[in-house]
Design an enzyme around this catalytic site. Structure first.
Site, PDB file in Angstrom:
ATOM      1  N   HIS A 151       0.571 -11.938   1.027  1.00  0.00           N
ATOM      2  CA  HIS A 151      -0.432 -11.116   0.350  1.00  0.00           C
ATOM      3  C   HIS A 151      -0.985 -11.805  -0.903  1.00  0.00           C
ATOM      4  O   HIS A 151      -2.176 -11.726  -1.209  1.00  0.00           O
ATOM      5  CB  HIS A 151       0.198  -9.769  -0.015  1.00  0.00           C
ATOM      6  CG  HIS A 151      -0.780  -8.660  -0.184  1.00  0.00           C
ATOM      7  ND1 HIS A 151      -0.425  -7.339  -0.104  1.00  0.00           N
ATOM      8  CD2 HIS A 151      -2.105  -8.647  -0.431  1.00  0.00           C
ATOM      9  CE1 HIS A 151      -1.473  -6.576  -0.294  1.00  0.00           C
ATOM     10  NE2 HIS A 151      -2.515  -7.359  -0.499  1.00  0.00           N
TER      11      HIS A 151
ATOM     12  N   TYR B 107       0.826  -1.198   0.000  1.00  0.00           N
ATOM     13  CA  TYR B 107       0.000   0.000   0.000  1.00  0.00           C
ATOM     14  C   TYR B 107       0.868   1.260   0.000  1.00  0.00           C
ATOM     15  O   TYR B 107       1.534   1.571   0.991  1.00  0.00           O
ATOM     16  CB  TYR B 107      -0.933   0.017   1.208  1.00  0.00           C
ATOM     17  CG  TYR B 107      -1.825  -1.198   1.321  1.00  0.00           C
ATOM     18  CD1 TYR B 107      -2.131  -1.982   0.217  1.00  0.00           C
ATOM     19  CD2 TYR B 107      -2.354  -1.573   2.553  1.00  0.00           C
ATOM     20  CE1 TYR B 107      -2.947  -3.099   0.331  1.00  0.00           C
ATOM     21  CE2 TYR B 107      -3.174  -2.690   2.675  1.00  0.00           C
ATOM     22  CZ  TYR B 107      -3.461  -3.454   1.559  1.00  0.00           C
ATOM     23  OH  TYR B 107      -4.267  -4.556   1.684  1.00  0.00           O
TER      24      TYR B 107
ATOM     25  N   SER C  57     -12.742  -5.185   1.405  1.00  0.00           N
ATOM     26  CA  SER C  57     -13.738  -4.547   0.524  1.00  0.00           C
ATOM     27  C   SER C  57     -15.159  -4.981   0.896  1.00  0.00           C
ATOM     28  O   SER C  57     -15.945  -5.379   0.041  1.00  0.00           O
ATOM     29  CB  SER C  57     -13.445  -4.854  -0.949  1.00  0.00           C
ATOM     30  OG  SER C  57     -12.215  -4.315  -1.348  1.00  0.00           O
ATOM     31  N   PRO C  58     -15.518  -4.906   2.180  1.00  0.00           N
ATOM     32  CA  PRO C  58     -16.824  -5.410   2.617  1.00  0.00           C
ATOM     33  C   PRO C  58     -18.000  -4.570   2.149  1.00  0.00           C
ATOM     34  O   PRO C  58     -19.139  -5.050   2.172  1.00  0.00           O
ATOM     35  CB  PRO C  58     -16.704  -5.393   4.141  1.00  0.00           C
ATOM     36  CG  PRO C  58     -15.726  -4.307   4.429  1.00  0.00           C
ATOM     37  CD  PRO C  58     -14.729  -4.378   3.309  1.00  0.00           C
TER      38      PRO C  58
ATOM     39  N   ARG D  26     -16.155  -1.786  -2.482  1.00  0.00           N
ATOM     40  CA  ARG D  26     -15.384  -0.670  -3.037  1.00  0.00           C
ATOM     41  C   ARG D  26     -16.254   0.579  -3.237  1.00  0.00           C
ATOM     42  O   ARG D  26     -16.120   1.303  -4.208  1.00  0.00           O
ATOM     43  CB  ARG D  26     -14.714  -1.093  -4.340  1.00  0.00           C
ATOM     44  CG  ARG D  26     -13.828  -2.333  -4.168  1.00  0.00           C
ATOM     45  CD  ARG D  26     -13.116  -2.740  -5.430  1.00  0.00           C
ATOM     46  NE  ARG D  26     -12.478  -4.053  -5.295  1.00  0.00           N
ATOM     47  CZ  ARG D  26     -11.275  -4.261  -4.766  1.00  0.00           C
ATOM     48  NH1 ARG D  26     -10.572  -3.242  -4.315  1.00  0.00           N
ATOM     49  NH2 ARG D  26     -10.775  -5.486  -4.700  1.00  0.00           N
ATOM     50  N   GLY D  27     -17.157   0.771  -2.263  1.00  0.00           N
ATOM     51  CA  GLY D  27     -18.028   1.939  -2.278  1.00  0.00           C
ATOM     52  C   GLY D  27     -19.388   1.695  -2.889  1.00  0.00           C
ATOM     53  O   GLY D  27     -20.321   2.476  -2.668  1.00  0.00           O
TER      54      GLY D  27
END
Length: 331
Positions: A121, A55, A200-201, A204-205
């Protein structure tokens, strides 16, 4: 804050995914704003902070270390190796020597002597998972990490890795609109006693009322990773946006926000499921964490799950090149 077990660690039922404070969704917030989000999360009882070497190519670990290291005893720290930035490019490298070197680099950035939960990862398919896990086990023996996790792996790979060293947690995208974990990994985690961390629950918006129209998505920053994701493109996007009016109506019926409904649905999928929503805003942080206190009718949750699911959402979650990098089962 309600608690769940992240491997051997009791943590807040909802954690904080720190990625978008440095990476992925366009221009990240100013350092001062990111610091306020992290400290507010700690103040609200979040005890599970998730970052990674990838990140911001180290910037997120540096941020988390600078801001949170004075409070290190108050939270469980998770980070990831095996996918990092090399000369400005994303590289998957699961060789044992790389894992050990990047762990040392992460410890320095995070300003800590030990990382509580360290994930691979991505599984580097050029390296047997047993070799990568062997390196992670050596890091545990050396006292540099306390527990081992995996990200975006199949149930078969999870079991192979677990035979080398216990896997404390698996982290994979999981939400109403991404159900791949339900094929096998969710049950495999339950069987092996591993936590399942859902990234990403809120899709992603998509499930957070963050956008409403094709034009809203077209206005995403040029570097926003969603621009390369098929569900946010063309006819797929048009079809997926049509689901949102009914989904928002379900949230209103539940007396909560769309994001809270998405998080409450996830928490209801099993006591070993731990969502880690990310945000750059304190009001969204407070909204997300309040979902842990909701007591919603199971019938309403089931209806939300029928409305937005792998059967109703259009398009794969990743483009073809990225899809080859992951190991999760596909419908």
């Amino acid at each position: 804050m309600h608690q769940r077990n992240l491997g051997p660690f009791p943590v807040s039922a909802i954690g904080l995914g720190c990625m978008n404070l440095s990476h992925a969704y366009g221009v990240p917030p100013a350092p001062e704003a990111a610091e306020k989000v992290l400290l507010r999360a700690l103040d609200l009882g979040v005890t599970h902070f998730d970052t990674a070497a990838l990140y911001g190519f180290g910037a997120n670990e540096t941020l988390v270390g600078r801001v949170l290291s004075p409070y290190r005893s108050r939270f469980t720290l998770a980070s990831k190796c095996g996918m990092t930035g090399v000369d400005g490019k994303r590289v998957i490298d699961g060789r044992p020597e790389t894992i050990k070197r990047t762990c040392d680099e992460a410890l320095a950035r995070l300003r800590t002597d030990v990382i509580d939960l360290y994930y691979l990862h991505r599984w580097d398919k050029k390296v047997p998972i047993e070799d990568s896990m062997g390196a992670m086990a050596e890091l545990v023996a050396a006292g540099k990490i306390r527990a081992v996790g995996l990200s975006e792996v199949s149930a078969d790979t999870l079991r192979r890795a677990h035979a080398v060293h216990p896997v404390a947690a698996v982290q994979t995208e999981y939400s109403l609109w991404t159900r791949n974990a339900e094929i096998a990994v969710l049950d495999a985690c339950r069987e092996l006693g591993a936590a399942f961390v859902a990234f990403s629950p809120v899709a992603r918006g998509y499930l957070a009322d963050a956008f409403h129209t094709v034009e809203d998505v077209a206005a995403f920053d040029a570097k926003d990773i969603r621009r390369a994701m098929p569900r946010f493109q063309g006819d797929n996007l048009v079809a997926n946006l049509k689901l949102l009016d009914d989904y928002r109506a379900r949230a209103r019926e539940a007396g909560c926000t769309p994001a809270q409904l998405a998080l409450a649905w996830l928490l209801a999928q099993g006591g070993h499921v731990l969502p880690i929503p990310g945000t750059t805003r304190i009001d969204h942080l407070e909204e997300n964490l309040a979902a842990a206190d909701l007591k919603l009718d199971p019938t309403l949750l089931a209806r939300a799950g029928e409305l937005v699911s792998q059967r109703t959402v259009t398009g794969p979650r990743y483009n073809a090149p990225t899809q080859t990098e992951i190991d999760t089962e596909e419908f």
